[in-house]
Design a protein around this motif. Structure first.
Motif, PDB file in Angstrom:
ATOM      1  N   LEU A 207      38.647  38.912  49.276  1.00 16.38           N
ATOM      2  CA  LEU A 207      39.746  39.493  48.500  1.00 16.38           C
ATOM      3  C   LEU A 207      39.270  40.021  47.151  1.00 16.38           C
ATOM      4  O   LEU A 207      39.730  41.078  46.675  1.00 16.38           O
ATOM      5  N   LYS A 208      38.341  39.305  46.511  1.00 17.86           N
ATOM      6  CA  LYS A 208      37.781  39.783  45.246  1.00 17.86           C
ATOM      7  C   LYS A 208      37.011  41.085  45.455  1.00 17.86           C
ATOM      8  O   LYS A 208      37.118  42.021  44.643  1.00 17.86           O
TER       9      LYS A 208
ATOM     10  N   ASN B  18      40.017  53.680  41.994  1.00 14.46           N
ATOM     11  CA  ASN B  18      40.965  54.208  41.008  1.00 14.46           C
ATOM     12  C   ASN B  18      40.251  54.886  39.849  1.00 14.46           C
ATOM     13  O   ASN B  18      40.801  55.802  39.225  1.00 14.46           O
TER      14      ASN B  18
ATOM     15  N   ILE C 294      37.552  43.280  47.809  1.00  9.73           N
ATOM     16  CA  ILE C 294      38.533  44.346  48.064  1.00  9.73           C
ATOM     17  C   ILE C 294      39.171  44.814  46.770  1.00  9.73           C
ATOM     18  O   ILE C 294      39.370  46.029  46.546  1.00  9.73           O
ATOM     19  N   ALA C 295      39.498  43.853  45.880  1.00 14.67           N
ATOM     20  CA  ALA C 295      40.101  44.218  44.590  1.00 14.67           C
ATOM     21  C   ALA C 295      39.130  45.044  43.745  1.00 14.67           C
ATOM     22  O   ALA C 295      39.526  46.047  43.112  1.00 14.67           O
ATOM     23  N   GLU C 296      37.850  44.657  43.708  1.00 14.84           N
ATOM     24  CA  GLU C 296      36.842  45.425  42.960  1.00 14.84           C
ATOM     25  C   GLU C 296      36.691  46.829  43.526  1.00 14.84           C
ATOM     26  O   GLU C 296      36.542  47.807  42.787  1.00 14.84           O
ATOM     27  N   HIS C 297      36.726  46.965  44.851  1.00 15.63           N
ATOM     28  CA  HIS C 297      36.618  48.284  45.473  1.00 15.63           C
ATOM     29  C   HIS C 297      37.804  49.167  45.099  1.00 15.63           C
ATOM     30  O   HIS C 297      37.645  50.380  44.849  1.00 15.63           O
ATOM     31  N   GLU C 298      39.013  48.569  45.055  1.00 14.41           N
ATOM     32  CA  GLU C 298      40.201  49.337  44.662  1.00 14.41           C
ATOM     33  C   GLU C 298      40.089  49.823  43.220  1.00 14.41           C
ATOM     34  O   GLU C 298      40.452  50.968  42.901  1.00 14.41           O
ATOM     35  N   ASP C 299      39.561  48.962  42.344  1.00 14.23           N
ATOM     36  CA  ASP C 299      39.381  49.363  40.938  1.00 14.23           C
ATOM     37  C   ASP C 299      38.403  50.524  40.834  1.00 14.23           C
ATOM     38  O   ASP C 299      38.635  51.491  40.083  1.00 14.23           O
TER      39      ASP C 299
END
Length: 937
Positions: free
Chosen positions: A759-760, A770, A762-767
């Motif tokens: 999950l971390k 963006n 995935i969150a870093e990839h989304e950042d």
């Protein structure tokens, strides 16, 4: 190079018809009898007299085999068997497969009982606890605690809403299964209660102990349903509001032995009382009219006695003494008037268990099956005139322990001896080919060509057996004492016997044709005799026929030359007599096993002791080399079979499987299998496999097993004070902590950690995306393409349903909080609603205080509260709709067809009638209460 050896594994076990640790029972059809056979459950076709299936646990775990301690059959094809370690296995008798394994008890399972529908299973154990199991859901519901000693029997009441339990603590307990509490404690027995049973109509509950009488109880709910039982226990208004069982009377027994089992037959007109002896007392149950007449006669006799006593007092004292009957002239029916002794069944040996056949035979009242403690099953047909033995299963096993096993030269035949019979077996299939009546055989030898065999008996005779016809041809008076050992002379038509009369005799055998007959006959003649100074226990001849070794009662082994009988060596060092020995194929080594628990390996050239090994925890009863090797097997009274390397003096393998002392051992010529015989009456074959193993690995495995066996002490402080069970009973979780539950907890924690890392990522990839950094996300291959939420759900779904509570209990609070956060995502899956509810309930009950005081948990719990109720209601509505549809289809099939659902319509009408009666009774009681309230006002 590290030397590799080939592994031996258990392959077959035969010779056991029924063991004594468990009960026998019929299946629901009445065609098959389920009998315990040590670790297996044998399914016997009663008419054919054959064991059609053996329900045995898979040999995946190479630990000790556990004996079956209880068996129960459900109304369907399912069978439950309890074991000595507290586990319960559910079997499909038609397929012969194990459907599930339930772990919850810490002691041996003593009793199993299904409810009428077969959906619930109650189990009692030596750990004093009762566990209710959901058979459909394959999970434990709850644990009932309150008894102070072993639970001995269980009975469901009132369509499975109540449960009655008996125990060695002398009390009966009535449990309300809806509220999960003990609602009544029944005392009155002066000794341990061993068995209880209830008739099919639920009118009487009978309990048996070591008391002279059986205690009979009437049930309160029969009165509520409006059943005609006023003739049983009089006015119902005298009963306590919470009382379920009320003493109805005592039934006098004939035997003074303690009661072992009480059983009603399916029709409810017979009661069998089995005692811890050789008898079963059969009582017939009289109907209402006959019971009232019997009560009137009893009252009349009582009045006559009182009148006579009063007349006698008038003659002596001059005043009158008028006697009154029971309640004036109204006869009160008691158990004495209902239960009448019909017949006493007497068996040849001590009875271990009984079971009524659910099918009533023609011209008979019932069929009763008995298991005896001498490995025998008997069947009795009971009618009004008495009981006759109709059938017995006895040829498939010995009546007592197996004292010797002998293989033929080509390994195609196996001979075993016992106290009164010799049996010839096919060792590959385990089928009994011949049974020959004989004396107490202590040793045996099969002559080459497999036509004849010799058996040395305890009476000192040599019995010559024709293996083709299965007859004893001749009994030769060979010795003045027991023939303890027979050894063949290699490459000669001869053999040697050793006896307790201090003699070692050399014999020759010849096959002669009898005069005037076409048949040939084996004759033996004594050639030489060697006198010893003490009892001869074992004799062994070297493969080159140069030496003969003789083990004596004075703990020494004397070695002589065969040709001249001159003394060669004396082997001394054992502290107790040598009970077994063998010489290797090359003649270099001789191994001796003794009652001092040691194996000693000697050199036959100089008589020096190469090594003394503490081999077994009890006497070593048998030892034999594998042909053309220095590997050897030993067996002992510690129930173990051990595999040794005589050159390295190392223990290679320990084979566990026997349930009692192992008496004898035989190794095949090629060493591809071995045969062992035991005091548990079983003969076991152990086959050599192609799987190699190493000594160091086996040592590590043994250390791991020692650690796992001490698992309970590692979990709980053995010196901690145990919590006191309250007098009124308590409820606890059904499962227990095992190595499997700990492993499953670790897997869930690993899945949670891996999902958190993912999950971390995935969150870093989304950042990064963006911010404009377009990169392709590479998921973790360990997650097998699942999302983090689905990966955790997959790990949770792999946990066995029965182990779920104990697995979740071992989770730390931090991981439990992570798991709760995933629950709202999983509720969208309708197939997982039940699992999610169980997980949420266990975690909330376990970590309630911490969750309430943790701010981060409040939003998650609020969301769950709104979602879970809706999802559970949807599932409940779906199940209710499906059940109503199935009921409707069943009614249609019952009205249109007479074949498939011929009993469904009558049962349905009966259930509806009972339901309407209960509703009417409730309405009447409500109206009476209202009237009483109005009168008070």
């Amino acid at each position: 190079m590290v030397k590799a050896y080939l592994r031996y594994e258990p392959a077959a076990a035969f010779g056991v018809i029924v063991s004594v640790e468990s009960n026998i029972t019929y299946d629901s059809s009445g065609k098959f009898l389920l009998a315990p056979a040590l670790e297996k459950v044998g399914v016997w076709h009663v008419r054919q007299g054959l064991c059609t299936k053996n329900l045995a646990p898979s040999p995946a775990s190479r630990g000790p085999s556990l004996a079956v301690t209880s068996i129960a059959s459900s109304p369907s094809s399912m069978i439950a068997s309890g074991y000595a370690d507290g586990s319960i296995r559910i079997w499909d008798s038609e397929k012969g497969t194990c459907e599930t394994t339930l772990n919850g008890h810490k002691g041996a399972v003593t009793v199993l009982r299904y409810n009428k529908l077969g959906s619930l299973l109650a189990s009692g154990s030596r750990d004093n606890d009762i566990i209710l199991w959901d058979v459909v859901g394959e999970t434990g519901l709850y644990r009932l605690r309150g008894h102070r000693d072993q639970v001995t029997d269980l009975v469901f009441l009132d369509s499975g809403k109540k449960l009655v339990s008996s125990s060695k603590d002398k009390f009966l307990r009535v449990w309300d299964l809806e509220t999960q509490h003990c609602m009544q404690i029944v005392s009155g027995h002066h000794s341990e209660i061993w068995s209880i049973d209830i008739d099919p109509e639920e009118r009487f509950l009978v309990s048996g102990s070591a008391d002279v009488e059986l205690r009979c109880y009437a049930l309160k709910h029969d009165l509520v349903d409006g059943q005609p039982v006023s003739w049983i226990n009089g006015d119902s208004s005298t009963q306590n509001k919470w009382e379920v069982l009320k003493l109805f009377g005592e039934i006098r027994r004939q035997s003074k032995d303690r009661v072992s089992t009480v059983k009603f037959n399916k029709s409810g007109n017979l009661l069998a009382c089995q005692v811890a002896g050789k008898t079963v007392e059969i009582f017939s149950i009289l109907d209402e009219a006959k019971s009232k007449r019997k009560a009137k006669r009893r009252l009349h006799r009582k009045k006559e006695k009182e009148a006579a006593k009063g007349a006698a007092e008038v003659m002596e004292n001059g005043d009158t003494n008028h006697g009154t009957g029971e309640d004036g002239n109204i006869p009160l029916v008691t158990a004495v008037d209902v239960f009448k002794l019909l017949h006493i069944v007497r068996a040849s040996k001590k009875i271990c268990s009984i079971s009524f056949c659910p099918m009533t035979p023609k011209n008979f009242l019932a069929t009763l099956a008995l298991s005896l403690n001498n490995n025998l099953l008997e069947f009795y047909s009971i009618d009004s005139s008495g009981a006759t033995r109709s059938l017995s299963f006895e040829l498939q096993g010995h009546r007592s322990d197996v004292r010797s096993v002998t293989l033929s030269s080509d390994n195609s035949l196996l001979m075993s001896t016992s106290h009164n019979a010799v049996k010839i077996w096919n060792p590959s299939t385990g089928s009994c080919l011949r049974t020959v009546d004989s004396g107490y055989g202590l040793c045996g030898l099969i002559i080459p060509q497999n036509k004849y065999a010799l058996v040395g008996t305890k009476e000192g005779t040599l019995e010559i057996i024709d293996m083709g016809s299965g007859t004893c041809l001749e009994a030769v008076e060979a010795h003045g004492g027991s023939v303890c050992s027979i050894a063949a002379l290699p490459n000669e038509n001869g053999f040697v016997t050793g006896s307790a009369d201090h003699d070692v005799k050399f014999w020759e055998y010849r096959i002669k044709q009898q005069s005037g007959q076409d048949t040939k006959h084996l004759t033996v003649s004594n050639v030489r005799t060697m006198k010893m100074n003490d009892d001869v226990l074992v004799v062994a001849v070297s493969p080159d026929a140069k030496y003969i070794a003789v083990a004596l009662l004075d703990c020494t082994v004397k070695v002589f030359f065969v040709d001249s009988l001159k003394f060669f060596l004396s082997l001394y060092g054992h502290k107790l007599p040598v009970l077994c020995m063998d010489i290797s194929s090359d003649g270099d080594l001789i191994v001796t096993g003794s009652a001092d628990k040691n194996l000693k390996i000697w050199g036959l050239d100089f008589g020096d002791c190469h090594k003394s090994i503490f081999a077994h925890a009890d006497s070593v009863m048998g030892v034999q080399f594998v042909h053309n090797t220095h590997y050897m097997f030993s067996v002992g009274k510690d129930r173990l079979v051990k595999y040794w390397d005589a050159d390295k003096f190392e223990l290679l393998l320990t084979l566990e499987g026997h349930h009692a002392d192992v008496w004898c051992l035989a190794v095949s010529n090629r060493g591809d299998f071995i045969i062992t015989g035991s005091h548990d009456r079983s003969i076991r074959r152990w086959d050599r496999t192609e799987e190699p193993f190493f000594i160091e690995e086996e040592k590590e495995k043994r250390l791991e097993e020692m650690f796992e066996s001490d698992l309970d002490n590692a979990f709980e402080n053995r010196y901690a004070t145990k919590e006191e069970v309250p007098e009124e009973g308590a409820v606890a979780l059904a499962g227990k902590k095992t190595q499997e539950t700990l492993t499953e907890t670790d897997l869930i924690i690993d899945a949670l950690d891996l999902a958190e890392v993912e999950l971390k990522r995935i969150a870093e990839h989304e950042d990064e995306r963006n911010r404009g950094k377009v990169t392709e996300f590479q998921p973790n291959v360990i997650m097998l393409g699942h999302s983090p939420s689905d990966y955790v759900l997959r790990a949770l779904s792999n946990v066995h349903t029965n182990d779920l509570e104990q697995t979740l209990l071992a989770l730390p609070f931090s991981d439990a909080l992570k798991l709760i956060s995933y629950l709202k995502d999983w509720t969208s899956n309708p197939d997982k609603v039940e699992l999610i509810c169980r997980v949420a309930t266990v975690l909330l009950q376990t970590h309630h205080n911490q969750l309430v005081t943790t701010p981060a948990a409040r939003p998650v719990l609020t969301v769950l509260k709104s979602i879970l109720y809706a999802r559970v209601k949807e599932c409940k509505d779906t199940l209710g709709f499906n059940l109503a549809a199935m009921d409707h289809i069943k009614q249609l099939m019952a009205s249109r067809s007479d074949a498939l659902f011929r009993d469904a319509k009558s049962k349905l009408l009966q259930i509806r009638a009972q339901h309407s009666k209960r509703l009417d009774a409730r309405l009447e009681t409500k109206e009476e209460k209202r009237k009483k309230k109005k009168q008070k006002k």
